[in-house]
Design a protein around this motif. Structure first.
Motif, mmCIF file in Angstrom:
data_model
loop_
_atom_site.group_PDB
_atom_site.id
_atom_site.type_symbol
_atom_site.label_atom_id
_atom_site.label_comp_id
_atom_site.label_asym_id
_atom_site.label_seq_id
_atom_site.Cartn_x
_atom_site.Cartn_y
_atom_site.Cartn_z
ATOM 1 N N ALA A 39 -1.314 4.606 -0.531
ATOM 2 C CA ALA A 39 -1.924 5.117 0.520
ATOM 3 C C ALA A 39 -1.139 5.636 1.792
ATOM 4 C CB ALA A 39 -2.634 3.919 1.143
ATOM 5 N N ARG A 40 -0.006 5.070 1.973
ATOM 6 C CA ARG A 40 1.282 5.524 2.679
ATOM 7 C C ARG A 40 1.550 6.986 2.261
ATOM 8 N NH1 ARG A 40 7.137 2.760 3.790
ATOM 9 N NH2 ARG A 40 7.800 4.273 5.334
ATOM 10 N N GLN A 60 0.177 9.170 0.564
ATOM 11 C CA GLN A 60 -1.044 10.147 0.769
ATOM 12 C C GLN A 60 -0.691 10.512 2.250
ATOM 13 O OE1 GLN A 60 -4.670 8.617 -0.544
ATOM 14 N NE2 GLN A 60 -5.783 10.681 -0.307
ATOM 15 N N ARG A 61 -0.956 9.768 3.040
ATOM 16 C CA ARG A 61 -0.868 10.126 4.521
ATOM 17 C C ARG A 61 0.298 10.995 4.946
ATOM 18 N NH1 ARG A 61 -2.711 4.628 5.153
ATOM 19 N NH2 ARG A 61 -0.605 3.975 5.699
ATOM 20 N N ALA A 62 1.496 10.546 4.328
ATOM 21 C CA ALA A 62 2.635 11.129 4.764
ATOM 22 C C ALA A 62 2.796 12.645 4.180
ATOM 23 C CB ALA A 62 3.781 10.399 4.346
ATOM 24 N N CYS A 63 2.227 12.615 2.624
ATOM 25 C CA CYS A 63 2.291 13.999 2.122
ATOM 26 C C CYS A 63 1.224 15.085 2.828
ATOM 27 C CB CYS A 63 2.012 13.708 0.529
ATOM 28 S SG CYS A 63 3.071 12.917 -0.194
ATOM 29 N N ALA A 64 0.315 14.678 3.384
ATOM 30 C CA ALA A 64 -0.758 15.340 4.184
ATOM 31 C C ALA A 64 0.014 16.298 5.271
ATOM 32 C CB ALA A 64 -1.803 14.574 4.709
ATOM 33 N N GLY A 65 1.049 15.798 5.647
ATOM 34 C CA GLY A 65 1.740 16.383 6.987
ATOM 35 C C GLY A 65 2.664 17.738 6.357
ATOM 36 N N ASN A 96 0.977 -1.215 0.126
ATOM 37 C CA ASN A 96 0.067 -0.045 -0.032
ATOM 38 C C ASN A 96 0.802 0.935 0.071
ATOM 39 O OD1 ASN A 96 -2.443 -1.732 0.150
ATOM 40 N ND2 ASN A 96 -2.288 -1.491 2.198
ATOM 41 N N CYS A 144 5.765 13.567 -3.087
ATOM 42 C CA CYS A 144 4.249 14.464 -3.090
ATOM 43 C C CYS A 144 4.028 15.338 -4.444
ATOM 44 C CB CYS A 144 4.342 15.163 -1.945
ATOM 45 S SG CYS A 144 4.535 14.065 -0.368
ATOM 46 N N ARG A 156 10.464 7.733 4.149
ATOM 47 C CA ARG A 156 9.191 8.345 4.681
ATOM 48 C C ARG A 156 8.040 7.810 3.723
ATOM 49 N NH1 ARG A 156 9.119 14.029 7.590
ATOM 50 N NH2 ARG A 156 7.090 13.051 7.874
#
Length: 259
Positions: A205-206, A208-213, A202, A246, A235
Protein backbone atom coordinates in the motif's frame (compact mmCIF):
# COMPACT_ATOMS: atom_id res chain seq x y z
CA UNK A 1 -127.47 -16.60 -34.55
CA UNK A 2 -124.28 -16.89 -36.68
CA UNK A 3 -125.74 -14.92 -39.63
CA UNK A 4 -125.92 -11.72 -37.67
CA UNK A 5 -122.08 -11.35 -37.05
CA UNK A 6 -121.37 -11.99 -40.73
CA UNK A 7 -123.86 -9.33 -41.84
CA UNK A 8 -122.45 -6.92 -39.28
CA UNK A 9 -118.87 -7.47 -40.58
CA UNK A 10 -119.89 -6.81 -44.19
CA UNK A 11 -121.69 -3.63 -43.18
CA UNK A 12 -118.70 -2.27 -41.26
CA UNK A 13 -116.33 -3.05 -44.15
CA UNK A 14 -118.52 -1.25 -46.67
CA UNK A 15 -118.83 1.77 -44.38
CA UNK A 16 -115.06 2.05 -43.96
CA UNK A 17 -114.50 1.73 -47.71
CA UNK A 18 -116.93 4.55 -48.37
CA UNK A 19 -115.17 6.83 -45.89
CA UNK A 20 -111.60 6.22 -47.28
CA UNK A 21 -110.18 9.19 -49.37
CA UNK A 22 -109.78 8.70 -53.09
CA UNK A 23 -106.15 8.85 -54.45
CA UNK A 24 -105.95 10.59 -57.84
CA UNK A 25 -104.32 8.80 -60.75
CA UNK A 26 -100.77 10.22 -61.24
CA UNK A 27 -100.28 8.58 -64.64
CA UNK A 28 -97.81 5.92 -63.65
CA UNK A 29 -94.37 7.56 -63.20
CA UNK A 30 -95.43 11.18 -62.92
CA UNK A 31 -94.50 12.05 -66.53
CA UNK A 32 -96.81 12.91 -69.32
CA UNK A 33 -96.98 9.77 -71.48
CA UNK A 34 -99.78 10.90 -73.70
CA UNK A 35 -99.60 10.58 -77.47
CA UNK A 36 -99.35 14.35 -77.90
CA UNK A 37 -96.30 14.56 -75.66
CA UNK A 38 -94.64 11.65 -77.46
CA UNK A 39 -95.31 13.26 -80.81
CA UNK A 40 -93.77 16.52 -79.62
CA UNK A 41 -90.58 14.76 -78.56
CA UNK A 42 -90.33 12.98 -81.92
CA UNK A 43 -90.60 16.32 -83.69
CA UNK A 44 -87.79 17.75 -81.61
CA UNK A 45 -85.53 14.79 -82.37
CA UNK A 46 -86.19 14.86 -86.11
CA UNK A 47 -85.62 18.61 -86.33
CA UNK A 48 -89.10 19.51 -87.35
CA UNK A 49 -89.60 21.43 -84.15
CA UNK A 50 -86.45 23.57 -84.71
CA UNK A 51 -84.49 22.15 -81.76
CA UNK A 52 -82.20 19.42 -83.14
CA UNK A 53 -80.44 19.49 -86.50
CA UNK A 54 -79.61 16.04 -87.91
CA UNK A 55 -75.97 15.50 -88.93
CA UNK A 56 -74.91 15.82 -92.54
CA UNK A 57 -73.47 12.76 -94.21
CA UNK A 58 -69.67 12.81 -94.77
CA UNK A 59 -68.60 12.69 -98.39
CA UNK A 60 -66.09 10.12 -99.60
CA UNK A 61 -64.60 12.57 -102.11
CA UNK A 62 -60.89 13.26 -101.34
CA UNK A 63 -60.03 16.81 -100.33
CA UNK A 64 -57.67 18.92 -102.40
CA UNK A 65 -55.75 22.08 -101.70
CA UNK A 66 -58.43 24.16 -103.48
CA UNK A 67 -61.45 22.53 -101.83
CA UNK A 68 -63.36 24.98 -99.65
CA UNK A 69 -64.23 23.06 -96.51
CA UNK A 70 -64.58 25.98 -94.14
CA UNK A 71 -61.20 25.21 -92.53
CA UNK A 72 -57.76 26.66 -93.08
CA UNK A 73 -56.16 25.49 -96.33
CA UNK A 74 -53.58 22.77 -96.14
CA UNK A 75 -50.06 24.34 -96.14
CA UNK A 76 -48.43 23.77 -99.51
CA UNK A 77 -45.17 22.57 -97.94
CA UNK A 78 -46.94 19.63 -96.28
CA UNK A 79 -48.09 18.18 -99.59
CA UNK A 80 -45.54 15.69 -100.96
CA UNK A 81 -44.35 16.51 -104.42
CA UNK A 82 -45.65 20.09 -104.36
CA UNK A 83 -43.70 23.02 -105.74
CA UNK A 84 -42.91 24.25 -102.23
CA UNK A 85 -41.34 20.99 -101.04
CA UNK A 86 -37.91 22.54 -101.58
CA UNK A 87 -38.46 24.66 -98.48
CA UNK A 88 -39.21 21.65 -96.23
CA UNK A 89 -35.56 21.28 -95.23
CA UNK A 90 -35.37 24.92 -94.10
CA UNK A 91 -38.64 24.61 -92.19
CA UNK A 92 -37.45 21.37 -90.51
CA UNK A 93 -34.16 23.02 -89.54
CA UNK A 94 -35.98 26.02 -88.04
CA UNK A 95 -38.28 23.65 -86.11
CA UNK A 96 -35.32 21.73 -84.71
CA UNK A 97 -33.60 24.99 -83.72
CA UNK A 98 -36.75 26.19 -81.94
CA UNK A 99 -37.05 22.91 -80.04
CA UNK A 100 -33.38 23.09 -79.04
CA UNK A 101 -33.78 26.67 -77.82
CA UNK A 102 -36.84 25.71 -75.77
CA UNK A 103 -35.17 22.75 -74.05
CA UNK A 104 -31.37 22.81 -74.53
CA UNK A 105 -30.86 19.63 -72.50
CA UNK A 106 -33.31 17.60 -74.58
CA UNK A 107 -31.95 15.63 -77.49
CA UNK A 108 -34.19 16.40 -80.45
CA UNK A 109 -35.04 13.55 -82.79
CA UNK A 110 -33.72 13.89 -86.35
CA UNK A 111 -36.18 15.60 -88.66
CA UNK A 112 -36.58 14.37 -92.20
CA UNK A 113 -34.83 16.64 -94.68
CA UNK A 114 -32.91 18.57 -91.98
CA UNK A 115 -29.25 19.29 -92.64
CA UNK A 116 -26.98 17.44 -90.20
CA UNK A 117 -24.85 19.80 -88.13
CA UNK A 118 -21.15 18.92 -87.81
CA UNK A 119 -20.06 17.85 -84.30
CA UNK A 120 -18.33 20.37 -82.13
CA UNK A 121 -14.57 20.32 -82.30
CA UNK A 122 -12.87 18.46 -79.46
CA UNK A 123 -10.61 20.80 -77.45
CA UNK A 124 -6.98 19.90 -77.74
CA UNK A 125 -4.95 19.42 -74.56
CA UNK A 126 -1.72 21.29 -74.56
CA UNK A 127 1.32 19.05 -74.16
CA UNK A 128 3.91 21.80 -73.96
CA UNK A 129 3.70 22.24 -70.20
CA UNK A 130 7.30 22.31 -68.94
CA UNK A 131 6.16 21.12 -65.50
CA UNK A 132 4.98 17.74 -66.82
CA UNK A 133 7.65 15.05 -67.16
CA UNK A 134 7.86 13.06 -70.38
CA UNK A 135 10.28 10.42 -69.13
CA UNK A 136 7.81 7.64 -69.95
CA UNK A 137 7.23 8.84 -73.52
CA UNK A 138 9.71 6.95 -75.69
CA UNK A 139 9.19 9.13 -78.75
CA UNK A 140 9.71 12.34 -76.78
CA UNK A 141 12.80 11.01 -75.02
CA UNK A 142 14.31 9.65 -78.21
CA UNK A 143 13.81 13.03 -79.90
CA UNK A 144 15.48 14.94 -77.10
CA UNK A 145 18.32 12.59 -76.11
CA UNK A 146 20.98 10.56 -77.76
CA UNK A 147 23.38 7.86 -76.67
CA UNK A 148 26.16 10.43 -76.31
CA UNK A 149 24.01 12.74 -74.14
CA UNK A 150 23.03 9.84 -71.87
CA UNK A 151 26.66 8.88 -71.48
CA UNK A 152 27.54 12.45 -70.52
CA UNK A 153 24.77 12.56 -67.93
CA UNK A 154 25.92 9.28 -66.42
CA UNK A 155 29.49 10.56 -66.16
CA UNK A 156 28.30 13.77 -64.47
CA UNK A 157 26.32 11.80 -61.90
CA UNK A 158 29.37 9.65 -61.12
CA UNK A 159 31.55 12.70 -60.59
CA UNK A 160 29.02 14.29 -58.20
CA UNK A 161 28.48 11.07 -56.23
CA UNK A 162 29.56 11.43 -52.62
CA UNK A 163 30.03 8.72 -50.02
CA UNK A 164 29.30 9.81 -46.46
CA UNK A 165 31.42 7.91 -44.00
CA UNK A 166 29.89 7.01 -40.64
CA UNK A 167 31.10 8.94 -37.62
CA UNK A 168 31.38 8.08 -33.97
CA UNK A 169 28.31 8.34 -31.81
CA UNK A 170 28.07 11.52 -29.80
CA UNK A 171 29.01 11.20 -26.18
CA UNK A 172 26.29 11.42 -23.64
CA UNK A 173 26.10 14.56 -21.64
CA UNK A 174 27.15 14.25 -18.05
CA UNK A 175 24.18 14.06 -15.73
CA UNK A 176 23.86 13.55 -12.00
CA UNK A 177 20.84 11.29 -12.49
CA UNK A 178 21.38 7.52 -12.63
CA UNK A 179 21.33 5.93 -16.08
CA UNK A 180 18.51 3.38 -16.15
CA UNK A 181 19.73 2.00 -19.52
CA UNK A 182 23.07 1.04 -18.06
CA UNK A 183 21.34 -0.39 -15.00
CA UNK A 184 19.07 -2.54 -17.20
CA UNK A 185 22.06 -3.89 -19.15
CA UNK A 186 24.11 -4.56 -16.01
CA UNK A 187 21.36 -6.70 -14.46
CA UNK A 188 19.96 -9.96 -15.78
CA UNK A 189 17.41 -11.20 -13.26
CA UNK A 190 13.70 -10.96 -14.19
CA UNK A 191 11.12 -8.94 -12.35
CA UNK A 192 9.80 -10.37 -9.09
CA UNK A 193 13.13 -12.00 -8.12
CA UNK A 194 13.84 -10.98 -4.49
CA UNK A 195 17.44 -9.86 -4.09
CA UNK A 196 17.21 -7.18 -1.43
CA UNK A 197 15.55 -7.24 1.98
CA UNK A 198 12.65 -4.92 2.70
CA UNK A 199 11.10 -4.35 6.13
CA UNK A 200 8.02 -2.52 7.23
CA UNK A 201 4.23 -2.73 7.50
CA UNK A 202 1.87 -2.52 4.50
CA UNK A 203 4.72 -2.21 2.04
CA UNK A 204 2.44 -2.77 -1.00
CA UNK A 205 0.00 0.00 0.00
CA UNK A 206 2.89 2.34 0.74
CA UNK A 207 4.46 1.64 -2.65
CA UNK A 208 1.15 2.25 -4.43
CA UNK A 209 0.83 5.69 -2.87
CA UNK A 210 4.46 6.56 -3.56
CA UNK A 211 4.37 5.42 -7.21
CA UNK A 212 1.27 7.55 -7.88
CA UNK A 213 3.45 10.65 -7.58
CA UNK A 214 5.54 9.84 -10.71
CA UNK A 215 4.54 10.42 -14.34
CA UNK A 216 6.15 7.17 -15.58
CA UNK A 217 7.93 4.07 -14.24
CA UNK A 218 11.23 5.37 -15.74
CA UNK A 219 11.13 8.45 -13.53
CA UNK A 220 10.30 6.29 -10.50
CA UNK A 221 13.30 4.03 -11.27
CA UNK A 222 15.60 7.04 -11.59
CA UNK A 223 14.45 8.38 -8.23
CA UNK A 224 14.75 4.92 -6.69
CA UNK A 225 18.40 4.57 -7.81
CA UNK A 226 19.20 8.16 -6.79
CA UNK A 227 17.83 7.53 -3.27
CA UNK A 228 20.14 4.57 -2.49
CA UNK A 229 18.61 1.81 -4.57
CA UNK A 230 18.62 -0.91 -5.22
CA UNK A 231 20.09 -1.87 -1.86
CA UNK A 232 18.02 0.63 0.11
CA UNK A 233 14.47 1.74 -0.51
CA UNK A 234 13.95 4.94 1.44
CA UNK A 235 10.71 5.95 -0.33
CA UNK A 236 9.13 2.50 -0.42
CA UNK A 237 9.13 2.13 -4.24
CA UNK A 238 10.36 -1.49 -4.33
CA UNK A 239 8.30 -3.53 -1.86
CA UNK A 240 9.27 -6.96 -3.29
CA UNK A 241 13.06 -6.24 -3.27
CA UNK A 242 13.79 -7.12 -6.93
CA UNK A 243 15.56 -3.81 -7.55
CA UNK A 244 12.88 -2.47 -9.93
CA UNK A 245 10.65 0.36 -8.70
CA UNK A 246 6.97 0.90 -9.55
CA UNK A 247 6.61 -1.86 -12.17
CA UNK A 248 9.64 -0.67 -14.14
CA UNK A 249 10.71 -3.32 -16.65
CA UNK A 250 14.32 -3.62 -17.96
CA UNK A 251 13.37 -6.19 -20.65
CA UNK A 252 12.82 -3.68 -23.53
CA UNK A 253 16.32 -2.23 -23.07
CA UNK A 254 17.92 -5.67 -23.10
CA UNK A 255 15.97 -6.69 -26.21
CA UNK A 256 17.08 -3.55 -28.05
CA UNK A 257 20.75 -4.42 -27.50
CA UNK A 258 20.33 -8.04 -28.57
CA UNK A 259 18.59 -7.05 -31.84
Amino acid sequence: MRVFPIVLTIAVTGFLGACAPQIPDSGGTGFDNSEDAQRARDLELTGAGGGFVPPVAISDEPLSATTNTGFEPVPPYATPGSSSSANSADIAAETAAALQATSPNASAAPVAGATAQPPAATPQIGLDNPGISDENDFSAVSAERTIQSDAARTQALRENYQVIEPTALPSRSASADPNIVNYALQTSHPRGTRLYSRSGINLAARAQRACAGFASPDQAQIEFLASGGPERDRRGLDPDGDGYACAWNPAPFRAAVQN
